[in-house]
Scaffold this motif. Structure first.
Motif, mmCIF file in Angstrom:
data_model
loop_
_atom_site.group_PDB
_atom_site.id
_atom_site.type_symbol
_atom_site.label_atom_id
_atom_site.label_comp_id
_atom_site.label_asym_id
_atom_site.label_seq_id
_atom_site.Cartn_x
_atom_site.Cartn_y
_atom_site.Cartn_z
ATOM 1 N N SER A 94 0.839 -1.190 0.000
ATOM 2 C CA SER A 94 0.000 0.000 0.000
ATOM 3 C C SER A 94 0.877 1.244 0.000
ATOM 4 C CB SER A 94 -0.890 -0.008 1.249
ATOM 5 O OG SER A 94 -1.527 1.233 1.408
ATOM 6 N N MET A 95 0.497 2.228 -0.793
ATOM 7 C CA MET A 95 1.240 3.477 -0.824
ATOM 8 C C MET A 95 1.033 4.274 0.465
ATOM 9 S SD MET A 95 2.958 3.441 -3.618
ATOM 10 C CE MET A 95 3.120 1.680 -3.301
ATOM 11 N N ARG A 96 0.135 3.783 1.329
ATOM 12 C CA ARG A 96 -0.081 4.421 2.637
ATOM 13 C C ARG A 96 0.810 3.816 3.718
ATOM 14 N NH1 ARG A 96 -5.525 4.024 4.921
ATOM 15 N NH2 ARG A 96 -5.565 1.896 4.124
ATOM 16 N N LEU A 97 1.550 2.772 3.349
ATOM 17 C CA LEU A 97 2.320 2.011 4.332
ATOM 18 C C LEU A 97 3.679 2.654 4.616
ATOM 19 C CD1 LEU A 97 2.488 -0.552 6.055
ATOM 20 C CD2 LEU A 97 3.426 -1.732 4.045
ATOM 21 N N ALA A 118 -1.006 5.148 7.030
ATOM 22 C CA ALA A 118 -1.513 6.527 7.049
ATOM 23 C C ALA A 118 -2.973 6.543 6.615
ATOM 24 C CB ALA A 118 -0.677 7.405 6.127
ATOM 25 N N GLU A 119 -3.679 7.603 6.959
ATOM 26 C CA GLU A 119 -5.098 7.694 6.609
ATOM 27 C C GLU A 119 -5.301 7.731 5.105
ATOM 28 O OE1 GLU A 119 -6.450 11.130 8.671
ATOM 29 O OE2 GLU A 119 -6.605 10.116 10.625
ATOM 30 N N ASP A 120 -4.403 8.374 4.371
ATOM 31 C CA ASP A 120 -4.451 8.399 2.920
ATOM 32 C C ASP A 120 -3.039 8.699 2.411
ATOM 33 O OD1 ASP A 120 -4.153 11.318 3.058
ATOM 34 O OD2 ASP A 120 -6.284 11.317 3.610
ATOM 35 N N VAL A 121 -2.849 8.603 1.094
ATOM 36 C CA VAL A 121 -1.523 8.807 0.503
ATOM 37 C C VAL A 121 -1.014 10.214 0.762
ATOM 38 C CG1 VAL A 121 -0.211 8.800 -1.660
ATOM 39 C CG2 VAL A 121 -1.988 7.078 -1.264
ATOM 40 N N GLU A 122 -1.928 11.191 0.745
ATOM 41 C CA GLU A 122 -1.537 12.588 0.962
ATOM 42 C C GLU A 122 -1.007 12.814 2.378
ATOM 43 O OE1 GLU A 122 -4.324 11.636 -0.554
ATOM 44 O OE2 GLU A 122 -3.618 12.200 -2.561
ATOM 45 N N SER A 123 -1.381 11.954 3.322
ATOM 46 C CA SER A 123 -0.954 12.127 4.710
ATOM 47 C C SER A 123 0.424 11.519 4.986
ATOM 48 C CB SER A 123 -1.976 11.482 5.659
ATOM 49 O OG SER A 123 -3.263 12.039 5.482
ATOM 50 N N VAL A 136 3.034 12.368 8.099
ATOM 51 C CA VAL A 136 3.347 11.358 9.110
ATOM 52 C C VAL A 136 4.856 11.134 9.183
ATOM 53 C CG1 VAL A 136 3.071 8.920 9.740
ATOM 54 C CG2 VAL A 136 1.108 10.211 8.875
ATOM 55 N N LEU A 137 5.525 11.110 8.026
ATOM 56 C CA LEU A 137 6.987 10.952 7.997
ATOM 57 C C LEU A 137 7.676 12.085 8.751
ATOM 58 C CD1 LEU A 137 7.728 9.761 4.338
ATOM 59 C CD2 LEU A 137 8.125 8.470 6.441
ATOM 60 N N ASP A 184 7.531 6.610 -1.412
ATOM 61 C CA ASP A 184 8.828 7.151 -1.815
ATOM 62 C C ASP A 184 9.726 6.066 -2.390
ATOM 63 O OD1 ASP A 184 7.997 9.614 -0.919
ATOM 64 O OD2 ASP A 184 8.925 9.390 1.060
ATOM 65 N N MET A 185 9.662 4.876 -1.793
ATOM 66 C CA MET A 185 10.494 3.774 -2.282
ATOM 67 C C MET A 185 10.137 3.415 -3.715
ATOM 68 S SD MET A 185 12.768 2.651 -0.121
ATOM 69 C CE MET A 185 13.038 0.953 -0.583
#
Length: 400
Positions: free
Chosen positions: A57-60, A222-227, A231-232, A250-251
């Protein structure tokens, strides 16, 4: 002259000097073979690397400690950060597993079964089922741990117990709850070569082993990709150099950039061999023009135009290039497969990751290699062809 006559003349001219034609073909062939092998291997390697992040997931975000492990205070602290949906503690340990008369070291990973598909999307059980509760003394085995067994034998293992030893200090005998379907690898673990266990069960064992209730890694959603970026920032501000935060978003972006850049650079280096081969074609064609000067005079006297003469030499160069390109692409792909067998098949039993590289020659890459080779060859053969076309018939007939 008809195109058929030009092609026939070019073929016969090439065959009349087989040794020179063979050496010229060899130069182009080696260039195409090298370029094809490099592109195929690099593409396969890139896909193997991307497979590590398959379905992630891109939120991970993974948070990996540099010195000390995490505890429940860290979990609660991160869970209360703005933009965080959930925090999943993970425990990874290298253990010695004894089963069915065989003993080997593997990675065992404790994960919350309720969030298993957030950490490993699309993961499926092939035989058996997931442990019924988070503290059950049960494990799920990766597919490749028992790849030498038949499907019937694999299915019969469900419900049996195995011996798990932690650093020759602690021994436990969990039940085999299930066996995974083929999955692949991820940044958290090489799933096919790992053992998964319920988190509470692993926490209990880890506490007995170390005397502390701690976690070796945290998976944050994260709650969504934009967040993710926000969070980082919070994680970096909180932990600084004490922990490494890795965002899958980012990876993936960096990975695409690195793979594409590497492919471009390696391809450009390998393509230089084709440029060198084109110089060989130019030299061979200039020699052919000199040797066939009287023949050119005869052809012009019989009505062949300058265009016919130029096309005949140009076609001869393209004919040699086409033959070398076909064999070069086919054998180049074979060479990349051999490279993958020699250098790409290794893995580490105790490591989190291992890769299997399967070279890939995409149709667009094969077309680009063939087109680039033919264009470079045409450029190399054009000056001698133009020189041949400019010869005066009378002078050409008197040439000795």
């Amino acid at each position: 002259m008809r195109f058929r006559d030009i092609a026939l003349f070019s073929f016969k001219a090439m065959m009349s000097r087989k040794r020179r034609a063979t050496l010229t073909l060899l130069g182009i062939f080696l260039g195409v073979l090298t370029l094809t092998a490099v592109i195929s291997f690099a593409t396969g390697y890139g896909l193997a690397i991307k497979d590590i992040f398959k379905g992630s997931s891109m939120r991970l975000i993974y948070l990996i400690p540099r010195e000390v492990t995490f505890d429940d205070i860290d979990v609660n602290k991160i869970g209360s950060m703005e933009g965080v949906e959930t925090v999943m503690p993970l425990i990874r340990l290298a253990v010695n597993i004894t089963a069915f008369g065989k003993s080997k070291t593997y990675l065992i990973m404790g994960v919350d079964i309720n969030y298993i598909k957030d950490v490993f999307p699309d993961i499926e059980i092939k035989y058996g089922d997931w442990p019924a509760s988070s503290d059950e003394e049960a494990v799920v085995l990766g597919y490749k741990l028992l790849s030498d067994l038949s499907p019937e034998e694999l299915e019969s293992l469900v419900g049996l117990n195995i011996k798990v030893t932690f650093s020759n200090i602690l021994t436990t005998r969990p039940r085999i709850s299930g066996i995974l379907a083929p999955y692949g690898t991820s940044i958290a673990a090489d799933v096919d070569r790992s053992v998964l266990a319920p988190l509470d069960y692993m926490i209990r064992l880890y506490t007995r082993l170390t005397g502390e209730r701690r976690y070796t890694m945290l998976a944050i959603i994260a709650e969504d990709v934009e967040s993710v970026d926000y969070v980082l920032d919070q994680l970096n501000e909180e932990y600084g150099d004490n922990a490494l935060a890795i965002a899958m978003k980012d990876m993936q972006r960096q990975l695409d950039t690195v793979i594409n850049t590497s492919l471009l650079v390696l391809g450009a280096i390998a393509a230089m061999t084709i440029v060198v081969a084109s110089i060989g074609i130019m030299n061979a064609m200039y020699t052919a023009v000199t040797e066939r000067t009287r023949i050119i005079g005869v052809m012009r006297a019989m009505g062949a135009s300058k265009r016919d003469i130029a096309l005949s030499f140009l076609f001869e160069g393209l004919l040699m290039s086409s033959i070398a390109t076909i064999f070069g692409i086919v054998l180049g792909y074979g060479a990349s497969v051999l490279l993958a067998i020699l250098f790409g098949g290794g893995g580490l039993a105790q490591a989190a990751l291992s890769m299997s590289i399967n070279p890939v020659l995409l149709p667009e890459h094969a077309f680009a290699i063939a087109a680039a080779t033919l264009i470079i060859t045409a450029i190399g053969a054009l000056p001698p062809s133009m020189q041949a076309a400019k010869l005066e018939p009378a002078k050409a007939l008197r040439f000795e």
